[in-house]
Scaffold this motif. Structure first.
Motif, PDB file in Angstrom:
ATOM      1  N   GLN A 102       0.952  -1.200  -0.121  1.00 27.62           N
ATOM      2  CA  GLN A 102       0.101   0.002   0.056  1.00 27.62           C
ATOM      3  C   GLN A 102       0.952   1.290   0.099  1.00 27.62           C
ATOM      4  O   GLN A 102       1.852   1.404   0.927  1.00 27.62           O
ATOM      5  N   VAL A 103       0.735   2.067  -1.225  1.00 27.59           N
ATOM      6  CA  VAL A 103       1.541   3.486  -1.242  1.00 27.59           C
ATOM      7  C   VAL A 103       0.933   4.401  -0.201  1.00 27.59           C
ATOM      8  O   VAL A 103      -0.435   4.519  -0.030  1.00 27.59           O
ATOM      9  N   GLN A 104       1.763   4.993   0.469  1.00 31.74           N
ATOM     10  CA  GLN A 104       1.304   6.218   1.276  1.00 31.74           C
ATOM     11  C   GLN A 104       1.884   7.509   0.920  1.00 31.74           C
ATOM     12  O   GLN A 104       3.193   7.420   0.561  1.00 31.74           O
ATOM     13  N   LEU A 105       1.208   8.328   0.933  1.00 35.62           N
ATOM     14  CA  LEU A 105       1.642   9.563   0.302  1.00 35.62           C
ATOM     15  C   LEU A 105       1.705  10.924   1.345  1.00 35.62           C
ATOM     16  O   LEU A 105       0.617  10.854   1.885  1.00 35.62           O
ATOM     17  N   VAL A 106       2.294  11.760   1.507  1.00 34.05           N
ATOM     18  CA  VAL A 106       2.321  12.795   2.403  1.00 34.05           C
ATOM     19  C   VAL A 106       2.851  14.078   2.015  1.00 34.05           C
ATOM     20  O   VAL A 106       4.116  14.174   1.404  1.00 34.05           O
ATOM     21  N   GLU A 107       2.288  15.054   1.896  1.00 34.03           N
ATOM     22  CA  GLU A 107       2.389  16.479   1.193  1.00 34.03           C
ATOM     23  C   GLU A 107       3.007  17.317   2.449  1.00 34.03           C
ATOM     24  O   GLU A 107       2.447  16.980   3.464  1.00 34.03           O
ATOM     25  N   SER A 108       3.582  18.238   1.793  1.00 32.10           N
ATOM     26  CA  SER A 108       4.124  19.412   2.817  1.00 32.10           C
ATOM     27  C   SER A 108       4.301  20.593   1.962  1.00 32.10           C
ATOM     28  O   SER A 108       4.510  20.490   0.892  1.00 32.10           O
ATOM     29  N   GLY A 109       4.683  21.637   2.573  1.00 37.43           N
ATOM     30  CA  GLY A 109       5.006  23.057   1.994  1.00 37.43           C
ATOM     31  C   GLY A 109       3.777  23.989   1.604  1.00 37.43           C
ATOM     32  O   GLY A 109       4.259  25.069   1.079  1.00 37.43           O
ATOM     33  N   GLY A 110       2.608  23.570   2.011  1.00 34.97           N
ATOM     34  CA  GLY A 110       1.515  24.800   1.796  1.00 34.97           C
ATOM     35  C   GLY A 110       1.794  25.708   2.728  1.00 34.97           C
ATOM     36  O   GLY A 110       2.536  25.796   3.850  1.00 34.97           O
ATOM     37  N   GLY A 111       1.031  26.728   2.469  1.00 36.95           N
ATOM     38  CA  GLY A 111       1.039  27.812   3.449  1.00 36.95           C
ATOM     39  C   GLY A 111       0.300  29.208   2.972  1.00 36.95           C
ATOM     40  O   GLY A 111      -0.328  28.905   1.954  1.00 36.95           O
ATOM     41  N   LEU A 112       0.616  30.251   3.582  1.00 40.14           N
ATOM     42  CA  LEU A 112      -0.040  31.606   3.101  1.00 40.14           C
ATOM     43  C   LEU A 112       0.862  32.536   2.587  1.00 40.14           C
ATOM     44  O   LEU A 112       1.987  32.456   3.015  1.00 40.14           O
ATOM     45  N   VAL A 113       0.529  32.728   1.174  1.00 37.27           N
ATOM     46  CA  VAL A 113       1.624  33.515   0.464  1.00 37.27           C
ATOM     47  C   VAL A 113       0.931  34.698  -0.252  1.00 37.27           C
ATOM     48  O   VAL A 113      -0.391  34.518  -0.751  1.00 37.27           O
ATOM     49  N   GLN A 114       1.475  35.639  -0.632  1.00 33.64           N
ATOM     50  CA  GLN A 114       0.968  36.865  -1.330  1.00 33.64           C
ATOM     51  C   GLN A 114       1.015  36.749  -2.804  1.00 33.64           C
ATOM     52  O   GLN A 114       1.914  36.012  -3.188  1.00 33.64           O
ATOM     53  N   ALA A 115       0.129  37.373  -3.362  1.00 29.05           N
ATOM     54  CA  ALA A 115       0.059  37.175  -4.720  1.00 29.05           C
ATOM     55  C   ALA A 115       1.266  37.551  -5.420  1.00 29.05           C
ATOM     56  O   ALA A 115       1.814  38.562  -5.125  1.00 29.05           O
ATOM     57  N   GLY A 116       1.773  36.931  -6.361  1.00 29.94           N
ATOM     58  CA  GLY A 116       3.182  37.123  -7.006  1.00 29.94           C
ATOM     59  C   GLY A 116       4.265  36.230  -6.379  1.00 29.94           C
ATOM     60  O   GLY A 116       5.247  36.144  -6.974  1.00 29.94           O
ATOM     61  N   GLY A 117       3.927  35.547  -5.336  1.00 32.24           N
ATOM     62  CA  GLY A 117       5.027  34.817  -4.598  1.00 32.24           C
ATOM     63  C   GLY A 117       5.163  33.319  -4.864  1.00 32.24           C
ATOM     64  O   GLY A 117       4.215  32.954  -6.033  1.00 32.24           O
ATOM     65  N   SER A 118       5.955  32.744  -4.343  1.00 29.38           N
ATOM     66  CA  SER A 118       6.198  31.179  -4.534  1.00 29.38           C
ATOM     67  C   SER A 118       6.042  30.233  -3.461  1.00 29.38           C
ATOM     68  O   SER A 118       6.174  30.789  -2.279  1.00 29.38           O
ATOM     69  N   LEU A 119       5.775  29.064  -3.750  1.00 30.16           N
ATOM     70  CA  LEU A 119       5.794  27.993  -2.934  1.00 30.16           C
ATOM     71  C   LEU A 119       6.190  26.844  -3.520  1.00 30.16           C
ATOM     72  O   LEU A 119       5.947  26.604  -4.755  1.00 30.16           O
ATOM     73  N   ARG A 120       6.966  25.769  -2.868  1.00 31.65           N
ATOM     74  CA  ARG A 120       7.241  24.428  -3.225  1.00 31.65           C
ATOM     75  C   ARG A 120       6.682  23.541  -2.412  1.00 31.65           C
ATOM     76  O   ARG A 120       6.822  23.244  -1.133  1.00 31.65           O
TER      77      ARG A 120
END
Length: 124
Positions: free
Chosen positions: A1-19
């Motif tokens: 059984q494959v398990q997936l865990v996401e991370s890296g979300g958050g609050l950012v202003q328009a024009g900004g970046s996230l990974r």
């Protein structure tokens, strides 16, 4: 059984970046397809991007082309979504998913395993 865990979300202003990162465990990922989807409040979950586990094939939704980039690190069993020039309409819960396929799919029903999601909020 494959398990997936996401991370890296958050609050950012328009024009900004996230990974965003998605770490996979519990299975052999060769010949698999890795995808990112997102769900805005009150809307259906939509395809964002996908990449095959081996090879260079990628595919993007028109709404993110030129701003987002999907990549993977096979040694770390991790897929990334680099999001640049973010817009308020990019706000939503982002999910990574895996399909037992080496062919690109944009339909969520073709994906077999899903992460729990990570919230991305872009303020104007």
């Amino acid at each position: 059984q494959v398990q997936l865990v996401e991370s890296g979300g958050g609050l950012v202003q328009a024009g900004g970046s996230l990974r965003l990162s998605c770490a996979a465990s519990g299975g052999t990922l060769s010949s698999y397809l890795l995808g990112w989807f997102r769900q805005a409040p009150g809307k259906e979950r939509d395809f964002v991007a996908a990449i095959v586990w081996y090879g260079d094939n990628t595919y993007y939704a028109d709404s993110v082309k030129g701003r987002f980039a999907i990549s993977r690190d096979n040694a770390k069993n991790t897929v990334y979504l680099q999001m640049n020039s973010l817009k308020p309409e990019d706000t939503g819960v982002y999910y990574c998913a895996i399909a037992r396929s080496s062919v690109i799919h944009t339909i969520q029903d073709r994906y077999d395993f899903w992460g729990q999601g990570t919230q991305v909020t872009v303020s104007s």
